[in-house]
Scaffold this motif. Sequence first.
Motif, PDB file in Angstrom:
ATOM      1  N   ILE A   6       1.354  -0.873   0.084  1.00  9.90           N
ATOM      2  CA  ILE A   6      -0.025   0.177   0.395  1.00  9.90           C
ATOM      3  C   ILE A   6       0.990   0.912  -0.464  1.00  9.90           C
ATOM      4  CG2 ILE A   6      -2.254   0.999   1.116  1.00  9.90           C
ATOM      5  CD1 ILE A   6      -2.378  -1.446   0.118  1.00  9.90           C
ATOM      6  N   TRP A   7       0.324   1.958  -1.022  1.00  8.46           N
ATOM      7  CA  TRP A   7       1.513   3.344  -0.928  1.00  8.46           C
ATOM      8  C   TRP A   7       0.400   4.905  -0.466  1.00  8.46           C
ATOM      9  CZ3 TRP A   7       6.461   3.778  -1.548  1.00  8.46           C
ATOM     10  CH2 TRP A   7       7.171   3.171  -1.577  1.00  8.46           C
ATOM     11  N   THR A   8       0.527   5.092   0.227  1.00  8.39           N
ATOM     12  CA  THR A   8      -0.107   6.673  -0.117  1.00  8.39           C
ATOM     13  C   THR A   8       0.442   8.060  -0.252  1.00  8.39           C
ATOM     14  OG1 THR A   8       0.278   6.289   2.759  1.00  8.39           O
ATOM     15  CG2 THR A   8      -2.173   5.448   1.585  1.00  8.39           C
ATOM     16  N   HIS A  13      -3.732   8.928   4.474  1.00 11.42           N
ATOM     17  CA  HIS A  13      -3.639   7.465   4.910  1.00 11.42           C
ATOM     18  C   HIS A  13      -5.064   7.547   4.873  1.00 11.42           C
ATOM     19  CE1 HIS A  13       1.148   8.464   6.040  1.00 11.42           C
ATOM     20  NE2 HIS A  13       0.110   9.003   6.660  1.00 11.42           N
ATOM     21  N   ALA A  18      -5.125   5.707  -1.963  1.00 10.86           N
ATOM     22  CA  ALA A  18      -4.137   4.623  -2.068  1.00 10.86           C
ATOM     23  C   ALA A  18      -3.788   3.888  -3.133  1.00 10.86           C
ATOM     24  CB  ALA A  18      -4.235   3.124  -0.609  1.00 10.86           C
ATOM     25  N   GLY A  97       2.654   1.915   3.676  1.00 15.10           N
ATOM     26  CA  GLY A  97       2.267   2.047   4.394  1.00 15.10           C
ATOM     27  C   GLY A  97       1.645  -0.509   4.398  1.00 15.10           C
ATOM     28  N   ARG A 109      -8.114  -3.998  -0.499  1.00  6.85           N
ATOM     29  CA  ARG A 109      -8.469  -2.213  -0.348  1.00  6.85           C
ATOM     30  C   ARG A 109      -9.795  -2.657   0.895  1.00  6.85           C
ATOM     31  NH1 ARG A 109      -7.346   2.451  -3.237  1.00  6.85           N
ATOM     32  NH2 ARG A 109      -7.119   1.420  -5.010  1.00  6.85           N
TER      33      ARG A 109
END
Length: 123
Positions: A6-8, A13, A18, A97, A109
């Motif tokens: 996960i990259w936010t 956040h 994301a 994340g 998700r």
Amino acid sequence: MTFYAIWTPPGRHDVVHATLVPQRMSWLVLLLGWPGLLARGCPIAGLMAGGVALVAWAVMPHGLPLLVVLAAMHVLLALCAADLRGWELGLRGLTPGPVVMARDADDARLRLMHAAAPSTPIA
């Protein structure tokens, strides 16, 4: 089951914004090589790998040695495509994340939303 990194975006956040990166080999990159990286959203790594392929094309004798080197590049890029995508997302300012294991991106998700939900019921 696949692991999804996960990259936010910085400061946000939430699950909606994301970016989920599957941690597996990319079949598109295996077939196409550096154009596959460009298609996956990795322009810097794709252009760098394209430059290496052009240098190999110019320096190496054409035939079996060049074919072996280009095939090895395709396999290496396909195995490292998720890491290259994460590297480029980090360059764009996104923060890593948690890692979620799920069947597909929608399930990942959903699991992420479930983990981020408050534990006490709101009544």
